[in-house]
Write a protein that holds these residues in place. Structure first.
Motif: not given
Length: 340
Positions: A3-16, A22-30
């Motif tokens: 499966i494709k897992a799209e890892y999402i995060w909030i960065d450190g850009t200021k003021p907003t 980015k995408t990681r391919v995993l064998k499953n979502a277990d």
């Protein structure tokens, strides 16, 4: 099957802060593993010590890729496992736990504006559209711009299992709103960030930019907010707790500014006392008053119970921050008053 897992995060850009993924391919979502990234490229590290850690905190079905693919919302941690300074979710967690017995819940109204190039969608090149009036909840090609993007975004939020509860066209051309809630502080914030991610990705497919700027068009046009509806168990059961919560938010000028200073970048351009706002440095509350800092909906006064709407947060506010501030301020006051 992979499966494709799209890892999402909030960065450190200021003021907003900005969203990254980015995408990681995993064998499953277990089991969703932690992952690393280059913090020197996201304003979260310096080049000589750039590794930062993505710690999964919530997963969602991926409505863009479909199938068994997933979206993975992450906190950003240091390599020793402690929260990175940009990790505002980590600051919300203990506050939400401290006041969990009061059962705080939120509904956040996310306004945003579509841009095509340098102009809001619906603004003609070299000029301006008709004045505000017919665009709010408008119908027809002369009133509404970008509906196809909005409808697709709504479908994707539903398919992802987000607590989305509505959409509407807003007061300025090209301006829209969606609502997340009513759910607990962590879920409303997590779902809001993922809904923003899906908004940007969906608009991207149409060559359109979606912005959370507080005042996307200068002049006689409404700004963009994230009106935040809040209640506790006591507020949902009695009116005295409603008043206590409203009073707590304006108990001192220091308290007023503690909130306003963290309610989003460029807030003074939006909270002017015009265009359905109160002045940024003056606190007020009132029943059915969209010119107040905090509105008590009319039905709440009639029923003598319900919720309040903090109208001050900008569209670009960090939901982890606004929920933490409201829970901490209001729940502390309710606890002191014995209204829990």
């Amino acid at each position: 099957m992979a499966i494709k897992a799209e890892y999402i995060w909030i960065d450190g850009t200021k003021p907003t802060a900005k969203l990254r993924s980015k995408t990681r391919v995993l064998k499953n979502a277990d089991k969703i593993p932690t992952w690393g990234f280059d913090g020197s490229s996201t304003n979260q590290a310096e080049g000589h010590a750039s590794d930062r850690v993505l710690t999964p905190v919530r997963t969602y079905p991926d409505p863009i890729r479909g199938g068994d693919n997933i979206l993975v919302l992450c906190e950003v941690d240091e390599i020793d496992g402690t929260p990175h300074p940009s990790n505002t979710r980590a600051l919300l967690r203990p506050v939400a736990e401290q006041f969990a017995a009061q059962e705080p819940i939120f509904g956040i109204e996310q306004e945003y504006t579509f841009f095509k190039g340098s102009r809001p969608l619906g603004f003609p090149e070299g000029g301006f559209p008709a004045p505000q009036g017919g665009y709010y909840c408008g119908v027809g090609a002369e009133e509404v711009f970008g509906r196809e993007i909005v409808e697709l975004h709504l479908d994707r939020c539903i398919d992802a299992g987000l607590a989305i509860c509505g959409i509407n066209a807003e007061v300025m051309p090209g301006q829209w709103e969606f609502q997340i809630g009513p759910v607990d502080p962590l879920q409303v914030s997590d779902d809001m960030w993922v809904a923003r991610y899906l908004l940007y990705r969906t608009a991207e497919e149409f060559g359109i930019d979606a912005t959370l700027d507080a005042k996307p068009a200068r002049g006689d046009w409404n700004g963009a907010g994230a009106h935040t509806n809040f209640s506790t168990k006591a507020m949902r059961e009695g009116y005295d707790a409603i008043i206590t919560a409203c009073e707590s938010l304006g108990e001192s000028q220091e308290k007023v500014m503690e909130h306003v200073n963290q309610y989003g970048d460029d807030i003074q351009s939006r909270l002017t006392g015009k265009h359905e706002t109160a002045p940024w440095n003056v606190y007020s509350y009132g029943v059915s008053d969209r010119g107040a800092s905090v509105r008590i909906p009319w039905q709440v006064e009639v029923e003598q119970k319900g919720y309040i709407e903090d109208r001050r947060p900008n569209a670009n506010v960090d939901p982890y921050v606004v929920t933490r501030l409201l829970v901490n301020t209001c729940c502390t006051a309710l606890e002191k008053a014995g209204q829990v």
